[in-house]
Write a protein that holds these residues in place. Sequence first.
Motif, PDB file in Angstrom:
ATOM      1  N   MET A 115      32.642  44.624  45.200  1.00 51.35           N
ATOM      2  CA  MET A 115      33.587  44.952  46.261  1.00 51.35           C
ATOM      3  C   MET A 115      34.997  44.545  45.816  1.00 51.35           C
ATOM      4  N   ALA A 116      35.957  45.394  46.067  1.00 50.65           N
ATOM      5  CA  ALA A 116      37.335  45.123  45.675  1.00 50.65           C
ATOM      6  C   ALA A 116      37.975  44.108  46.622  1.00 50.65           C
ATOM      7  N   GLN A 117      38.822  43.268  46.056  1.00 52.03           N
ATOM      8  CA  GLN A 117      39.512  42.278  46.865  1.00 52.03           C
ATOM      9  C   GLN A 117      40.836  42.869  47.367  1.00 52.03           C
ATOM     10  N   PRO A 118      41.217  42.512  48.589  1.00 51.88           N
ATOM     11  CA  PRO A 118      42.488  43.030  49.115  1.00 51.88           C
ATOM     12  C   PRO A 118      43.673  42.410  48.365  1.00 51.88           C
ATOM     13  N   ASN A 119      44.702  43.199  48.185  1.00 51.24           N
ATOM     14  CA  ASN A 119      45.910  42.741  47.512  1.00 51.24           C
ATOM     15  C   ASN A 119      46.890  42.253  48.578  1.00 51.24           C
ATOM     16  N   PHE A 120      46.843  40.953  48.862  1.00 51.08           N
ATOM     17  CA  PHE A 120      47.655  40.395  49.935  1.00 51.08           C
ATOM     18  C   PHE A 120      49.147  40.458  49.630  1.00 51.08           C
ATOM     19  N   ALA A 121      49.504  40.318  48.365  1.00 49.40           N
ATOM     20  CA  ALA A 121      50.918  40.370  47.993  1.00 49.40           C
ATOM     21  C   ALA A 121      51.493  41.753  48.299  1.00 49.40           C
TER      22      ALA A 121
END
Length: 55
Positions: free
Chosen positions: A1-7
């Motif tokens: 699962m891909a991690q969200p890009n918070f930046a």
Amino acid sequence: MAQPNFAFEKRQRELAKKRKKEEKLKRKAESAPGTEEAGAEGTEQPAEGTPPPAE
């Protein structure tokens, strides 16, 4: 699962805030001259051709 890009998401929120703020300032700047003109109309200055009031 891909991690969200918070930046990336944070940057997008900041850009949206900045855009909204600039639009608000633009609307204020556009409406400000209209209100100043309306206030200036109330102050009547005598025309150059009229004589000064009698004492």
